[in-house]
Structures are given as C-alpha cells and as structure tokens.
Design a protein around this motif. Structure first.
Motif, PDB file in Angstrom:
ATOM      1  N   GLU A 109      -8.244  -4.047  -5.965  1.00  0.00           N
ATOM      2  CA  GLU A 109      -8.007  -3.698  -4.565  1.00  0.00           C
ATOM      3  C   GLU A 109      -7.125  -4.734  -3.873  1.00  0.00           C
ATOM      4  O   GLU A 109      -6.988  -5.875  -4.318  1.00  0.00           O
ATOM      5  N   LYS A 163      -0.783   2.918  -5.209  1.00  0.00           N
ATOM      6  CA  LYS A 163      -2.159   2.498  -5.483  1.00  0.00           C
ATOM      7  C   LYS A 163      -2.270   1.882  -6.870  1.00  0.00           C
ATOM      8  O   LYS A 163      -1.688   2.392  -7.829  1.00  0.00           O
ATOM      9  N   LYS A 165      -6.024  -6.547   3.120  1.00  0.00           N
ATOM     10  CA  LYS A 165      -5.066  -7.125   4.061  1.00  0.00           C
ATOM     11  C   LYS A 165      -5.766  -7.581   5.334  1.00  0.00           C
ATOM     12  O   LYS A 165      -6.615  -6.872   5.870  1.00  0.00           O
ATOM     13  N   GLU A 176       0.809  -1.227   0.000  1.00  0.00           N
ATOM     14  CA  GLU A 176       0.000   0.000   0.000  1.00  0.00           C
ATOM     15  C   GLU A 176       0.842   1.276   0.000  1.00  0.00           C
ATOM     16  O   GLU A 176       0.416   2.315   0.484  1.00  0.00           O
ATOM     17  N   THR A 177       2.070   1.184  -0.559  1.00  0.00           N
ATOM     18  CA  THR A 177       2.860   2.404  -0.776  1.00  0.00           C
ATOM     19  C   THR A 177       2.608   2.954  -2.182  1.00  0.00           C
ATOM     20  O   THR A 177       3.088   4.029  -2.527  1.00  0.00           O
TER      21      THR A 177
END
Length: 623
Positions: free
Chosen positions: A368, A363, A371, A360-361
């Motif tokens: 999607e 997009k 996690k 998630e660093t």
C-alpha cells in the motif's frame, strides 16, 4: 588539417524570427564538436540544413569530396512496416549487404543459406565489422531483428535510429541529442565509444558530463551569431563568462555615449535635417547597442509551496508485475520531509511504474501507499501532457494565475515568470503550435510548478531541455522547500539536485543508496574491481592439483615469473585507470589536461586488455 565540413555566411529565419545570421565555421577530420544554444534558437534547424533536410535562406554548406555523412535526427524518420534489420542495414554498400544476408540467414535457420552467408562473410573479411555491429546493438539492447518498427516504443525507435547512425561507418557523424531515451549504462557506453572511435563528430546534447568527456570544441549559437570555443565544456563556461563581461562593458560604454548623443539629438533639430546625417546614423547604431540586454543573472526563485505536515508518504511492501515479469518486488520506504531522491536503473526496469503507483494512478499488486494529508503532488510526466496549441504562451500561464507568489511576500507577473524560464519577451505571444518540442516541455513544466506542489515528481525532465533551462531548473530544485523525486539519465543534473538514490535492478529489486550519481558510480567501479580480483583468486584456487606434472612441461620458471608479475600489474593498472576516470569526471581539468588524460586513459585501457588476455593464456597453460 583536413576540412570535412565548411559553413560559410549561413542565415536562416522563419518570418521575423531570425535563428542565425551570416554564421561561419568549419569541422576537420577527427574533430569532435558540440553545438550549444537555447531551445528554439536553431540547433536542430542548423543540423537539418547541414544534412540537406532543410535549406538556408543564404550562405553555403560544403563537404570535402567523398566525405560520407550519417545523421541522427531529433525526430528520426521510419517506415512502419520495415523490420529492425531493414532499418539498420539500409545502406547499399557491399559489406552491409553481406552482413544483412548473414543475419537474415541466421533468423531463417536454413543451413544452406547460413553456409553460403558464412562463405560470403569470409570472402569479404566482414567478421570484424559484424562483431562491431553486434557490440553496438547489444549495448543498446536491440535484440529482435525481425520486429516491425511500428511495434516499438518511442524510446526503442530512438535507439534503433542511433544504432543505425553508428553502424553506417560514415566519415562525419551528426547527432541530435543522442542520449535521449538511453539509460545511464547505455550513456556510459556511448560516451566511451564516441571518445575512443576515430571519427569526425558534430553533436547537439544537453548532457554536460557527456559533452565535457567527448567534445574538444564548442560552437555556441547566441543572439543570431556563432561563437567558437576551443576546449571542453568547463573551458567554454569560463570563456563564455568572460565574453559576457566584455559585452556588458561595451554596452555600458555605449549607454554612456547614448545619453550624450540623445541630448544632442534633442537640442539640434536643424543639424538633424542638414549637416549631421552621419552622426544621426551613428546615434541609431549606438542606441541599438545600448539597449541590448544580456543580463543572465537568475534570481533566487522560491515559488510558495503548500504546507507539508510531519507525515509525507509511506510506501509499504509494494510489488507489481506485468505479464509475469516482476518490476517491483516488495519495496518499502518512508519519505522524510525535504527528501531529494533520484531514481536510476535500466530502461524497462519499472521506474515510471513506481511513480504511477505512488501518485495512485496505478495500483500495486500487493502492498500500500499511505500519503500524508498535506501532500500536494506536482507530477511532470514523459508523455501524455496536453497544451492547447491554439492558445498563446502567455494565455496558458495566465489561465492558471495572473500573478505567481514567490518567497518573501514577493510576486512575479506571468510575463516575468516566462522570462525566468528563459522565454524571451518577443516569444510570449507566440502560439503553442509554433513552439519547438523543448519549448513546449518547458512550458508544461511551468504549469506543473504553478500548481503550488510540495512534492515534485519529475519523470525525465531533462529530455529536450537546453543547458540554460537545466541551470534554471537545478537552481529551483536546490531551493525547493519540499520533496523531490526524479527519474533522469542526466548525471550532471542528478549530482547537483539529489542526495540519495533508489537503484532499480533486475527482478524488481530496489535498494536505497545514500549519495548522488557520482558517488554511486564510484561505488560500482570499486565493486566491479573487487569482483574481478575475487574472480582471479577463484580461478587460481580451483586449478586441479593432479595436473601439476603436466604444468611443468608447459609452464616453466619464466612463465611463472611472468604470471606472478601480471597479477600485480593488472591490479596497479586498474587502480590507475580508476584514478584517471575519477579525475576526468571531476570537471576541474583544463582542456589541455583533459586531452592528455584522455590519451593516457585510452592507452591504459589497451594495455589492460592486452595484459588480461596474456593472463588468461598463461592461466590456460597451467590447467
């Protein structure tokens, strides 16, 4: 044998840190030698001394008169404003100049210049050499000769430097970690290239398959001394174990003697002052020997991991593009508990992008990443990590934790943890600024592992690590009680750690392969063989029937019989080649067997190429 390089009584130290002392060895014509040692013990320094970029404290380096040397440094030197063609064709020899002029003429699209350059190429008979250069550049994916060096990424610069070293046509090639920043396809090619070329080679590499398949002699730097092993990497592992056992027996013997002599020293104060000077001197030598520590047994280390729930990580229909280039196309995967997955694919295919998306660093454009609540990532990145260079190594570890909990309610102190990852006690208080590149990366890896992750993500963790560190890391990951996702070009490392692969292909397509890299390579070879077979069948099927009368004029009974025989021979040769390749990569062969199979493999390859050419000639006669 003709000696190309002679090392005599060479010593080098930085302050109190002795790298090597009075080491001697030689390298002969057509010999391929590897240099193995822990990070920070002088491998790159030794190569720099040999190449004249550093000087020894004492000793001598000598080359046979007229021997030319080409050197790939770990951190190559560049002129930012040079173009790729400037860097590659820096040599002043006549053929290099002619080929450079030809390439520049092609870029200029000036017909007069091109015509003149072609004439010069003809006169110098440089076409074969130019073709070889093109093969090297093509395999290393170097295409835009006019591009400035300063615009290239670190990996691209490294590949340009490697191409330059290979193109130089030197008698002796010195390579410091040549596989760094190469993808698996490039490594496979480079391995075959170095193995088949007649050259003298001195190489530092941590890639054990590469080392085993290319080199037939190994020099190990250990405890300031050079040890020579005549054979493959597997042979070295066996013989080194024997050497360590013998050394331990000598230490045990010295320890027993030391206890007796210590008792004598305590009981005989007057003798120490008068008649027993030689025995006293001998005592201190025995003491030094007895106190050596060569225990290299690595305990099973299981650092406590955060509890991992039933749900781990769901990657759902993710896609990502950059400048209209799709690097990930509609990929879905649901991670299970304790999945250990390797990621393979060409450079630039989106591997690091994928890791950044799931952490998630970055997009995704669509899709999607979901996690699980208990997931704790430990992310080791290729670049961008920061360590305070003004701090000592022990301080970096203690800032995170004074005590590290491990499996079975046991703990390790910060110093013990450093020792486990191959940092000797005398280095614990070294400043980070004094560490080698490989040592800094090893320390950074330790800080990632200490954060108690249960999902480890490692992006090229094997770059710049020595073989001893890789063995420790492999053992740790095998016993790791969580998920592991790895991008690595180290085939040996992947085979030991992972049990499935994400294979990245062009246009952003990713598929899941059940098996390690060796399984994947066997699968690819079988697939390529089947595709060649189908291609031959297709060519046979589409031959025009109306040319049959003409065929009889050119294609008699003798040619037909030869053609039929060739098809059978080609299939048999390909099967034999595949069998030998599998055997050579198995790691079970002795050095003599490996050399015999290597020669047989080279002959088979040549025969196969000749017969394929003849098959094509006969195919054309039929048309």
């Amino acid at each position: 044998m003709i000696s190309y390089l002679q090392i005599e009584n060479l010593s080098k130290a930085f302050g109190e840190n002795i790298l090597f002392e009075n080491i001697s060895f030689s390298l002969h014509k057509d010999q391929k030698m590897a240099l193995i040692a822990k990070n920070g013990t002088g491998k790159s320094t030794l190569l720099n001394i040999i190449s004249g970029k550093d000087v020894a404290d004492s000793g001598k380096v000598s080359f046979r008169k007229g021997v030319s040397v080409s050197y790939l440094q770990q951190n190559p030197e560049y002129k930012d404003n040079d173009t790729i063609i400037d860097h590659i064709f820096h040599s002043t020899d006549n053929i290099s100049k002619i080929i450079r002029n030809y390439e520049e003429a092609i870029i200029s699209e000036d017909n007069n210049k091109i015509q003149h350059a072609i004439e010069q190429m003809d006169i110098a008979e440089a076409w074969d050499y130019e073709q070889k250069i093109k093969e090297i550049l093509n395999k290393l994916k170097i295409e835009n000769f006019n591009q400035k060096i300063k615009t290239l990424s670190g990996g691209e610069r490294r590949r340009v430097a490697l191409a330059t070293a290979l193109i130089d046509k030197a008698d002796l090639l010195i390579l410091d970690e040549p596989t760094n920043h190469l993808d698996l396809q490039m490594i496979d090619w480079l391995e075959k290239y170095l193995k088949s070329e007649k050259m003298s080679l001195l190489m530092v590499t941590h890639d054990r398959y590469f080392l085993d398949n290319v080199c037939t002699e190994i020099i190990e730097l250990d405890r300031n001394t050079a040890y020579k092993y005549k054979g493959s990497y597997q042979y070295y592992v066996e013989k080194r174990a024997e050497r360590m056992q013998l050394m331990q027996a000598e230490i045990d013997k010295a320890s027993n003697l030391y206890r007796k002599e210590l008792d004598w020293m305590r009981r005989m104060p007057q003798a120490r002052a008068t008649k027993a000077k030689s025995r006293i001197d001998s005592f201190y030598k025995i003491e030094e020997k007895a106190k050596q520590n060569i225990d290299e047994e690595t305990q099973k280390l299981e650092i406590n991991t955060a509890r991992l729930g039933k749900k781990v990580l769901d990657v759902l229909n993710i896609s990502k593009s950059f400048d209209n280039k799709k690097v990930i196309n509609d990929f879905t995967y649901k991670f299970g508990r304790k999945d250990k997955i390797g990621i393979v694919g060409p450079n630039g295919s989106g591997k690091s992008t994928f890791l950044n998306i799931i952490t998630e660093t970055l997009k995704p454009d669509t899709g999607e990443v979901d996690k699980g609540q208990t997931v704790v990532f430990g992310y080791y990145t290729q670049t961008g990590f920061k360590l305070d260079t003004d701090k000592r190594m022990i301080e970096i570890i203690k800032d995170i934790a004074e005590v590290i909990p491990i499996g079975g309610n046991r703990t390790l102190s910060a110093m013990q943890f450093l020792e486990y990852f191959q940092f000797d006690k005398e280095k614990h208080y070294s400043y980070v600024s004094k560490l080698s590149g490989g040592e800094r990366k090893r320390l950074y890896l330790m800080t990632v592992l200490m954060e108690n992750p249960n999902f480890l993500i490692l992006d090229e963790p094997t770059n710049d690590f020595d073989i001893q560190t890789l063995n420790v890391l492999e053992e740790y990951l095998i016993n790791f009680n969580g998920n592991v996702l790895i991008v690595s070009h180290d085939r040996f490392f992947m085979d030991k750690v992972v049990d499935q692969l994400f294979v990245f292909e062009k246009d952003g397509h990713i598929y899941n392969f059940p098996g390690n890299y060796a399984d994947f390579r066997d699968y690819k070879l079988a697939k390529e063989k089947e595709e060649k077979k189908e291609e031959r069948k297709l060519k046979e099927a589409i031959k025009p029937k109306e040319k049959a009368p003409k065929q009889k004029k050119k294609f008699g009974f003798k040619e037909q019989r030869e053609f039929d025989s060739l098809e059978k021979e080609l299939e048999e040769l390909e099967n034999k080649k595949s069998e030998i390749e599998t055997l050579m990569n198995s790691g079970t062969l002795k050095d003599t067997e490996l050399m015999e199979h290597s020669k047989e493999y080279s002959k088979l390859t040549e025969t196969l190429e000749e017969k394929e050419m003849r098959w094509l000639e006969l195919s054309e006669l039929q048309e």
